[in-house]
Write a protein that holds these residues in place. Structure first.
Motif, PDB file in Angstrom:
ATOM      1  N   LYS A 160     -14.439  55.670   7.095  1.00 58.25           N
ATOM      2  CA  LYS A 160     -14.380  54.711   5.993  1.00 58.25           C
ATOM      3  C   LYS A 160     -13.106  53.882   6.022  1.00 58.25           C
ATOM      4  CE  LYS A 160     -17.161  57.631   2.901  1.00 58.25           C
ATOM      5  NZ  LYS A 160     -17.256  58.285   1.559  1.00 58.25           N
ATOM      6  N   VAL A 161     -12.428  53.839   7.150  1.00 60.52           N
ATOM      7  CA  VAL A 161     -11.155  53.127   7.244  1.00 60.52           C
ATOM      8  C   VAL A 161     -11.101  52.331   8.538  1.00 60.52           C
ATOM      9  CG1 VAL A 161     -10.052  55.029   6.001  1.00 60.52           C
ATOM     10  CG2 VAL A 161      -9.814  54.875   8.479  1.00 60.52           C
ATOM     11  N   ALA A 162     -10.197  51.373   8.552  1.00 61.86           N
ATOM     12  CA  ALA A 162      -9.867  50.636   9.770  1.00 61.86           C
ATOM     13  C   ALA A 162      -8.356  50.530   9.859  1.00 61.86           C
ATOM     14  CB  ALA A 162     -10.492  49.246   9.761  1.00 61.86           C
ATOM     15  N   VAL A 163      -7.833  50.635  11.070  1.00 67.92           N
ATOM     16  CA  VAL A 163      -6.400  50.469  11.298  1.00 67.92           C
ATOM     17  C   VAL A 163      -6.217  49.448  12.417  1.00 67.92           C
ATOM     18  CG1 VAL A 163      -4.204  51.577  11.822  1.00 67.92           C
ATOM     19  CG2 VAL A 163      -5.984  52.870  10.627  1.00 67.92           C
ATOM     20  N   HIS A 164      -5.425  48.421  12.137  1.00 67.62           N
ATOM     21  CA  HIS A 164      -5.106  47.380  13.113  1.00 67.62           C
ATOM     22  C   HIS A 164      -3.657  47.546  13.549  1.00 67.62           C
ATOM     23  CE1 HIS A 164      -8.536  44.547  11.851  1.00 67.62           C
ATOM     24  NE2 HIS A 164      -8.619  45.594  11.037  1.00 67.62           N
ATOM     25  N   ARG A 165      -3.416  47.279  14.827  1.00 68.13           N
ATOM     26  CA  ARG A 165      -2.040  47.273  15.325  1.00 68.13           C
ATOM     27  C   ARG A 165      -1.843  45.988  16.124  1.00 68.13           C
ATOM     28  NH1 ARG A 165      -0.224  52.555  18.247  1.00 68.13           N
ATOM     29  NH2 ARG A 165      -1.610  51.830  19.916  1.00 68.13           N
ATOM     30  N   ARG A 276      -3.399  49.102   7.614  1.00 71.99           N
ATOM     31  CA  ARG A 276      -4.323  50.205   7.370  1.00 71.99           C
ATOM     32  C   ARG A 276      -5.159  49.887   6.136  1.00 71.99           C
ATOM     33  NH1 ARG A 276       1.204  52.975   7.507  1.00 71.99           N
ATOM     34  NH2 ARG A 276       1.562  53.345   9.731  1.00 71.99           N
ATOM     35  N   ILE A 277      -6.478  50.004   6.296  1.00 70.53           N
ATOM     36  CA  ILE A 277      -7.379  49.624   5.204  1.00 70.53           C
ATOM     37  C   ILE A 277      -8.375  50.752   4.953  1.00 70.53           C
ATOM     38  CG2 ILE A 277      -8.898  47.830   4.292  1.00 70.53           C
ATOM     39  CD1 ILE A 277      -8.034  46.040   6.580  1.00 70.53           C
ATOM     40  N   GLY A 278      -8.444  51.190   3.700  1.00 69.14           N
ATOM     41  CA  GLY A 278      -9.520  52.063   3.264  1.00 69.14           C
ATOM     42  C   GLY A 278     -10.563  51.239   2.529  1.00 69.14           C
ATOM     43  N   PHE A 279     -11.837  51.528   2.766  1.00 67.52           N
ATOM     44  CA  PHE A 279     -12.926  50.795   2.126  1.00 67.52           C
ATOM     45  C   PHE A 279     -13.729  51.736   1.237  1.00 67.52           C
ATOM     46  CE2 PHE A 279     -12.195  48.220   5.957  1.00 67.52           C
ATOM     47  CZ  PHE A 279     -12.165  46.943   5.409  1.00 67.52           C
ATOM     48  N   ARG A 288      -8.548  53.951  -1.742  1.00 64.69           N
ATOM     49  CA  ARG A 288      -7.235  54.544  -1.435  1.00 64.69           C
ATOM     50  C   ARG A 288      -7.396  55.996  -1.009  1.00 64.69           C
ATOM     51  NH1 ARG A 288      -3.932  57.870  -3.752  1.00 64.69           N
ATOM     52  NH2 ARG A 288      -5.177  57.948  -5.667  1.00 64.69           N
ATOM     53  N   ARG A 289      -8.246  56.739  -1.724  1.00 65.46           N
ATOM     54  CA  ARG A 289      -8.459  58.137  -1.353  1.00 65.46           C
ATOM     55  C   ARG A 289      -9.107  58.258   0.029  1.00 65.46           C
ATOM     56  NH1 ARG A 289     -10.020  58.459  -6.907  1.00 65.46           N
ATOM     57  NH2 ARG A 289     -12.233  58.418  -6.314  1.00 65.46           N
TER      58      ARG A 289
END
Length: 752
Positions: A160-165, A276-279, A288-289
């Motif tokens: 449920k998240v994505a992280v970009h660098r 960092r993104i939580g959806f 956020r959780r």
């Protein structure tokens, strides 16, 4: 032609290293086929429509470079419904990186591509411009590319998240821009406009918000690891100095102006910034959780999320292991298994349409594409998720009044009723026969029975036949599936009523031709719909005139002995397409109605013919490289066909039945729902595929005999519930057809 032996190719199991996410991302580019495959005509789009972006197995979130092209938002092509797609860009390019993509679908109304992130060293005015993509890399759970601005971009996702660098060149004013107005595609009539939106800065490097798109509240919680950078809101490409919140109560196409967040600061050469993104579909706090859950302590880092998702992929892919085969064949197989496990998307406890928890599934695009091959694969190797999918569909039926054929992350749209009727009944019958999960079957039966009378079903119940005529076959089979569950629940009156109507499939056929009656047909014609694996194939073959007549019809359909044909090119004319349809020829495996047709030979006592057709398809219609798929992968429907065909097993959806044919690998180990199934062959010869540089048709192998756990099998079939318990299936292969499987046919209703 030299055939590689297993000693030359070695023994290896399917794994992460076998997957190439770029397969299927470009127009079909396979070598010219030989033999039977050269006679098949492909009317549907010759492009896989997959994307190489970061995904998690059956997860909620995906992320990829965004050009705005059809259909996933990645790549070069415009809209395409037949023939070879036409490029609209002259290079691979991207205006940023978006979230939520389809996988291999064709023409649906809208595509997601929400929350675009764009790393920049240019002013905000240049947001929306596309930059060339170079040095692309992709593996399960990971995508990377370099923009021609010199910024290296990497993306990974969790469930449920994505992280970009982003790794920047030296810049006094580097940026990471979040565009919350992005959605859909950049081509005509494909843009998705938010209905409402709210975004606020909640702390240093932190923001949250909700964008309502297609009736769904997509919420996010975002954190940026950029010490010393400023953060600001923006609207219409203008910074809002000092503002901490934007609210849009009503947005229209005419009033939409881009809006979002930007993080700005100096960057030294090689400096990396993580976003960092939580959806969530249930508010920013749950988003956020979701972000926090990806790490046991503190915020998840890029490397942590990447490693966790790679482990998830390894766990899923290792549930099917193969030995032997050329490197090209192993790559195609591993990638097919990967593509089979991207969709549907599961978002547990996230439904925005009902208040309670439990599974919520979307991107069922569509049941028409996946119910014959992909859902049986999920039932085998991801049984918990197969049950969760059906529980979610039952809840959709409770909320909306019917089982959808297609279901996206959208409210009340794209149910695809023209494609088919009552297809969820087939998957429900499969899971019931296998004894999976703990669904409330009495409650499921209520909805199954009610659904049979909706839409086309009302006319079917009243008249015993309905047009489009293919829906008559759908509804007859759905009555058969529902009757089986009613009988198991001791509701004999309902079972008798439904069983009686299940025989109305005969009303769809002409006795004079043995084919379906004239009607309208969705993406096909009467020939490729006429060989559905019905619940009474014995009666179906008698209707066609008996074994010999039925085999002759199938031989004609599969082009046995026919001359090679030319495939449609770019923008084929109506006359060219009409001439192709007039061939009445096998329309390629990129067309769902005839995916199961090769196995119809089994009921006529000719499994050798099945072996020849499947062998030719596995050899010539799939390959390595971006052009390695013969057509739309359709949420894994096509790829899961390839997995089953390669394993030497084909599920007959809704009938608790598997059919046996020669596998493409000498040995496989599959973790079925209740045990490990080993399929091993004696006399197997590894054969190359088109990507190995074939100069002719490799030899076909035929099953001479079979045993399961040492006990001889007299026919080329097994109950699905027996295979799901596992065991050792041994197949003895040979270079010539034998008598095995010719006299003992798979079960038919009229045999009982």
């Amino acid at each position: 032609m030299a055939i590689p032996t297993q000693a030359q190719t070695g023994t290896r199991h399917s794994s992460l290293e076998d997957v190439d996410p770029f397969i299927g991302t470009a127009a079909t580019g396979l070598p010219a086929p030989h033999g039977q495959a050269a006679t098949w005509w492909w009317p549907k789009p010759q492009v896989g429509n997959t994307h190489p972006g970061a995904t998690s197995p059956l997860g909620m979130v995906s992320a990829c470079a965004y050009s705005g092209a059809y259909p996933t938002g990645y790549g070069l092509y415009g809209k395409n419904t037949q023939g070879v797609p036409e490029p609209i860009f002259g290079r691979l390019e991207a205006s940023g990186f978006t979230h939520f993509q389809q996988s291999g679908t064709g023409m649906i109304r809208k595509y997601y591509n929400y929350v675009r992130l764009t790393p920049m060293i240019q002013p905000l005015d240049e947001l929306g411009r596309s930059w060339a993509l170079t040095d692309e890399e992709a593996s399960p759970g990971y995508y990377a590319a370099t923009l021609d601005t010199g910024i290296r971009c990497e993306i990974t996702v969790g469930e449920k998240v994505a992280v970009h660098r982003y790794t920047y060149p030296a810049s006094r004013s580097a940026r990471a821009v979040v565009d919350l107005s992005c959605g859909g595609l950049t081509i005509d009539r494909s843009r998705t406009v938010p209905l409402r939106a709210q975004v606020e800065i909640t702390g240093r490097g932190q923001a949250q918000g909700t964008v309502v798109v297609e009736g769904v509240p997509l919420s996010f919680h975002l954190e940026v690891d950029s010490p010393g950078w400023r953060q600001m809101l923006w609207h219409d490409r203008r910074l809002i100095d000092g503002g901490t919140r934007l609210d849009f109560d009503s947005i229209r196409h005419t009033t939409l102006r881009p809006f979002g967040l930007v993080f700005i600061g100096p960057a030294t050469a090689g400096q990396s910034v993580e976003v960092r993104i939580g959806f969530s579909l249930r508010g920013p706090e749950q988003a956020r959780r979701n972000l926090e859950r990806e790490s046991a302590a503190g915020l998840p880092s890029f490397d942590l999320v990447h490693a966790q998702t790679a482990r998830r992929w390894a766990s899923h892919l290792d549930r099917v292991q193969v030995e032997g085969g050329t490197p090209a064949r192993r790559t195609v197989f591993g990638t097919a298994l990967y593509h089979s496990l991207i969709k549907p998307c599961f978002a547990d406890d996230e439904s925005p349409f009902w208040p309670y928890g439990g599974p919520f599934a979307f991107d069922i695009c569509t049941m028409w594409d996946i119910y014959k091959t992909q859902l049986p694969l999920l039932a085998a190797i991801a049984p918990d998720r197969a049950v969760d999918l059906l529980e979610s569909l039952i809840r959709v039926c409770e909320e909306e009044g019917n089982f959808p054929i297609g279901y996206r992350m959208a409210r009340g749209a794209d149910r695809f009723f023209r494609q088919g009727s009552a297809l969820a009944h087939t998957a429900l019958a499969d899971v019931h026969a296998l004894g999976l999960g703990d669904l409330d079957w009495a409650w499921a039966l209520v909805h199954m029975d009610d659904d049979l009378r909706r839409q086309y079903g009302e006319d079917y119940v009243d008249k015993g036949v309905v047009h489009p005529i293919t829906h008559t076959l759908d509804l007859a089979f759905a009555h058969h599936c529902t009757a089986g569950i009613a009988r198991a629940l001791a509701d004999e009156p309902l079972a008798r009523e439904l069983s009686g109507r299940s025989g109305n499939w005969v009303n769809a056929f002409e006795e004079s031709t043995g084919l379906l009656r004239d009607s309208t047909f969705y993406e096909g014609g009467r020939w490729n719909y006429s060989f559905r694996l019905m619940h009474d194939m014995a009666a179906r073959i008698r209707l066609a005139g008996g074994d010999a007549a039925f085999v002759a019809m199938l031989d004609s359909f599969f082009g046995r002995g026919a001359a090679p044909v030319r495939q449609p090119g770019v923008a084929p004319s109506a006359q060219e397409m009409a001439a192709g349809y007039a061939l009445n020829r096998f329309e390629g495996l990129n067309n769902e109605p005839d995916m199961e047709a090769p196995w119809a030979y089994h009921w006529a006592g000719r499994p050798d013919r099945t072996a020849e057709v499947v062998h030719s398809a596995l050899t010539w219609q799939f390959g390595t490289g971006p052009g390695g798929l013969p057509g739309n992968d359709d949420s894994g429907g096509l790829s899961s066909w390839y997995v089953w065909a390669s394993l030497g097993l084909f599920p007959v959806a809704g009938q608790d039945l598997f059919l046996i044919h020669p596998p493409a690998f000498s040995r496989s180990v599959t973790q079925f729902s209740q045990g490990e199934l080993i399929v091993e062959c004696s006399g197997h010869v590894d054969t190359p595929i088109s990507s190995d540089g074939l100069d002719g048709e490799p030899p076909v192998q035929y099953v001479q005999s079979a045993t399961l756990d040492g006990k001889s099998l007299t026919g080329p079939h097994l109950p699905a519930h027996r295979l799901h318990r596992g065991g050792r299936l041994h197949l003895r292969l040979g270079p010539e057809p034998g008598s095995w499987g010719g006299s003992v046919r798979p079960p038919s209703l009229s045999d009982h």
